[in-house]
Design an enzyme around this catalytic site. Structure first.
Site, PDB file in Angstrom:
ATOM      1  CE  LYS A   1       5.754  23.438  -4.003  1.00 41.53           C
ATOM      2  NZ  LYS A   1       4.877  22.334  -3.593  1.00 41.53           N
TER       3      LYS A   1
ATOM      4  CD1 TRP B   1       0.283  27.118  -3.624  1.00 43.92           C
ATOM      5  CD2 TRP B   1       0.585  27.816  -1.530  1.00 43.92           C
ATOM      6  NE1 TRP B   1       0.244  26.020  -2.811  1.00 43.92           N
ATOM      7  CE2 TRP B   1       0.429  26.411  -1.528  1.00 43.92           C
ATOM      8  CE3 TRP B   1       0.787  28.473  -0.319  1.00 43.92           C
ATOM      9  CZ2 TRP B   1       0.468  25.652  -0.359  1.00 43.92           C
ATOM     10  CZ3 TRP B   1       0.817  27.718   0.854  1.00 43.92           C
ATOM     11  CH2 TRP B   1       0.667  26.338   0.827  1.00 43.92           C
TER      12      TRP B   1
ATOM     13  CG  ASP C   1       5.483  31.317  -5.371  1.00 42.45           C
ATOM     14  OD1 ASP C   1       6.456  30.554  -5.546  1.00 42.45           O
ATOM     15  OD2 ASP C   1       4.554  31.056  -4.577  1.00 42.45           O
TER      16      ASP C   1
END
Length: 355
Positions: A190, A99, A166
């Site tokens: 999440k 990511w 992030d």
């Protein structure tokens, strides 16, 4: 049989969140209408939106000068939206996984990107420590938790420039010094809500400094001005997020959640280190509290399918590792009870005894 949900995302939600959201799907705020059909402009939903944003500020101890937004597009859109709004000429990025590398790819469309360090050389099994942020960088971008590889930054970096992060998979799992950041973003699926909404926390005085024009929907200021209501927001996901936030407050807040997370992770890592069959993949000092990644030792590799089937028969769901790395991954998000971790440990012990 009780199911133990270790999926990496979308992932486990608290019973409090699921029950309250299900009730609102039947009848939202005594309106006689379903949450699925309510107008986002109704006073009842505006109250939900406002309360959720205020609870985030309270739980994360967000200082004045910041705004909380609910956006669409997931963290993947933020990979582009962040540099669109903040990168004028140059930024530094830390490459700690898939990511992070995707964020780097998008940032290169907007300016010079200096990748100050990468752990790709060892399959992202550690967090780089020795790096220098290049002069002239306007921000430093990090990915605090790496779901695929099971590594995590456990503290906010001490750097001389603003941070962008992030935090999709560890937001609300530990206290954060928000004042160090000009942007924190997180896909909600999440540790907050069902898929469909993205959280962004923005320091407002950092906006408006890039020279390029920004399309309306990609401009953070658009969403600040409209209080996340510029276009139709994901109503159900935001309502569920509010329930999760209320539950977090009931649990004692972020510090209390952190302590529970540390206990859960220690239980599982201790078993991985003790068990003759398994080995952890991340270096010990960088092990994630949220995503525990492990594999069978080389001499037991042929037992991988057997363990997966054995665990499934014991009610373990979602422990298969990411398709890019294999092995196993147990995600220990805030809503996962300690009893599920203990059940997984017992399953690992039973499997060891059989082999």
């Amino acid at each position: 049989m009780k199911k133990h949900n270790f999926y990496a995302g979308p992932s486990i939600l608290s019973e409090y969140t699921i029950k309250n959201t299900a009730a609102a799907v039947e009848n939202f705020a005594n309106t006689g209408l379903s949450l699925l059909e309510i107008s986002h402009r109704s006073k009842e939903f505006i109250a939900v939106n406002d309360e959720a944003q205020e609870l985030i500020k309270e739980l994360l101890d967000i200082p004045s000068g910041y705004e909380v937004l609910f956006l669409g597009g997931g963290a993947s859109l933020q990979f582009c939206m962040a540099p669109f709004n903040f990168l004028n000429k140059k930024a530094s990025y830390l490459d700690t996984g898939v990511w992070a590398s995707k964020a780097i790819k998008e940032a290169k469309f907007f300016g010079e990107v200096d990748v100050v360090a990468s752990s790709k050389n060892k399959n992202y099994t550690y967090i780089p420590k020795d790096y220098t942020i290049s002069a002239g960088s306007e921000y430093f971008h990090i990915t605090t938790n790496n779901t695929i590889y099971g590594t995590e930054l456990h503290e906010d970096p001490n750097v001389s420039i603003p941070l962008i992060s992030d935090m999709s998979s560890d937001i609300f799992s530990r206290p954060v010094d928000v004042s160090k950041y000009e942007l924190i973003y997180a896909g909600a699926q999440k540790n907050l809500a069902p898929a469909g909404v993205t959280l962004a926390i923005i320091r407002t005085d950092a906006l408006g400094k890039v020279e390029r024009p920004i399309p309306t929907m990609l401009n953070y200021q658009t969403h600040i001005d409209s209080k996340s209501m510029f276009n139709t927001p994901p109503v159900v996901a935001i309502y569920a997020a509010l329930q999760t936030l209320k539950w977090y407050k009931e649990q004692g807040g972020i510090k209390a959640l952190q302590k529970k997370n540390e206990v859960k992770a220690a239980i599982l890592y201790d078993e991985i280190d003790r068990n003759k069959l398994f080995v952890g993949t991340a270096v010990p000092e960088d092990r994630s509290l949220m995503n525990v990644c492990f594999v069978l030792k080389e001499e037991y590799k042929e037992l991988e399918a057997d363990f997966a089937n054995f665990a499934a028969a014991k009610g373990m769901v979602g422990i298969k590792g990411h398709r890019s790395v294999g092995g196993f991954r147990a995600s220990l998000y805030n809503a996962l009870p300690k009893s599920s971790v203990e059940a997984l440990v017992e399953t690992m012990k039973e499997f060891e005894q059989q082999h």
